[in-house]
Enzyme design. Structure first.
Site, mmCIF file in Angstrom:
data_model
loop_
_atom_site.group_PDB
_atom_site.id
_atom_site.type_symbol
_atom_site.label_atom_id
_atom_site.label_comp_id
_atom_site.label_asym_id
_atom_site.label_seq_id
_atom_site.Cartn_x
_atom_site.Cartn_y
_atom_site.Cartn_z
ATOM 1 N N HIS A 114 0.840 -1.204 0.000
ATOM 2 C CA HIS A 114 0.000 0.000 0.000
ATOM 3 C C HIS A 114 0.876 1.255 0.000
ATOM 4 O O HIS A 114 1.969 1.280 0.572
ATOM 5 C CB HIS A 114 -0.920 0.007 1.211
ATOM 6 C CG HIS A 114 -2.009 1.030 1.129
ATOM 7 N ND1 HIS A 114 -1.794 2.352 1.470
ATOM 8 C CD2 HIS A 114 -3.303 0.950 0.725
ATOM 9 C CE1 HIS A 114 -2.916 3.032 1.288
ATOM 10 N NE2 HIS A 114 -3.846 2.205 0.839
ATOM 11 N N GLU A 187 -4.896 1.326 -7.234
ATOM 12 C CA GLU A 187 -5.202 2.494 -6.409
ATOM 13 C C GLU A 187 -4.302 3.648 -6.828
ATOM 14 O O GLU A 187 -3.154 3.734 -6.370
ATOM 15 C CB GLU A 187 -4.969 2.183 -4.926
ATOM 16 C CG GLU A 187 -5.889 1.137 -4.337
ATOM 17 C CD GLU A 187 -5.756 1.077 -2.822
ATOM 18 O OE1 GLU A 187 -6.755 1.313 -2.128
ATOM 19 O OE2 GLU A 187 -4.639 0.817 -2.340
#
Length: 273
Positions: A114, A187
């Protein structure tokens, strides 16, 4: 509140990834009690949903580490994972959590790479690669987060994302576990925490290119491609069958939003079929 223990527990999950997937990371927003209450409430709202009951869609929850065992004890559709893991399996690694232990207690998924881990904890491509390998080594499905750093054209975004995917995964298909699978969470870094997600046209163009190129580079890889980055209700309807689901953050904090998104997913599934 309805007693969630009255719901029948699902049969033991197969090793295969569900066709569609809604992932939810609670990050560090909720207390332990709030997290468990959320899990019970979402179970009540979704256990009989056609997309879930049919086995077509999976609902994945990534709570904080201390809340994982309690969430695993909630009978129902939630598949539990972790927000991080160590690249090492065992040893003198104070404060780390082994993928072997996550698998041992019943986790099926783990988030890797992430943007917040890269930015705040200085995780490099090499670390992401090692953590992805650790997840696969222990039969966990890595949710591999990828995305371009700055807003630009879909072509440049897709090129950056594919480079990240190729960096994170084993160089040859023979190094992948025969029953392993990967969830690719697209993302865009510039869209994480924003008021709005990336434009649907941008997401569609990037995901179409990423899917095609991933199939070329990893022809035997079982993967699902989902979108995150300020994703919420209403987005799946606009993306259609281009993506295999969503990776949700703050827009899933309200349990009532989860069945609404599953309704959208069911409509998309029917559209694709």
């Amino acid at each position: 509140m309805t007693d969630a223990s009255s719901f029948a527990s699902p049969s033991a999950p197969s090793s295969a990834l569900p066709d569609r997937l809604i992932g939810i990371s609670l990050k560090m927003y909720m207390s332990h009690a709030q997290t468990v209450d959320w899990a019970h409430r979402v179970t009540e709202l979704t256990y009989a949903h056609p997309a879930i009951a049919s086995g077509t869609a999976g609902l994945v929850l990534l709570p904080q580490f201390p809340s994982i065992p309690a969430c695993l004890d909630v009978p129902g559709p939630l598949q539990i994972g972790a927000q991080n893991l160590s690249a090492e399996d065992a040893g003198a690694w104070t404060g780390e959590v082994s993928g072997a232990v996550l698998a041992e207690i019943g986790c099926r998924f783990v988030e890797v790479g992430h943007a917040e881990r890269r930015r705040h904890f200085h995780e490099t491509d090499d670390i992401v690669r090692a953590k992805t390998a650790a997840a696969l080594r222990h039969g966990l499905f890595p949710i591999l987060c990828v995305g371009e750093s700055a807003a630009g054209s879909p072509e440049s975004a897709a090129a950056e994302v594919v480079t990240q995917i190729r960096s994170a995964l084993p160089a040859t298909a023979g190094d992948l576990p025969p029953e392993g699978g990967v969830v690719i969470a697209y993302e865009p870094i510039w869209a994480i925490g924003a008021q709005q997600p990336a434009a649907p046209d941008h997401i569609i163009a990037v995901c179409e290119a990423v899917r095609a190129r991933t199939r070329i580079h990893f022809p035997s890889l079982d993967f699902r491609l989902i979108y995150g980055g300020s994703a919420g209700p209403g987005l799946l309807t606009r993306l259609g069958p281009t993506v295999d689901g969503l990776f949700l953050g703050r827009f899933a904090h309200d349990p009532d939003s989860v069945p609404r998104i599953l309704d959208e997913l069911a409509d998309v599934i029917m559209l694709k079929s």
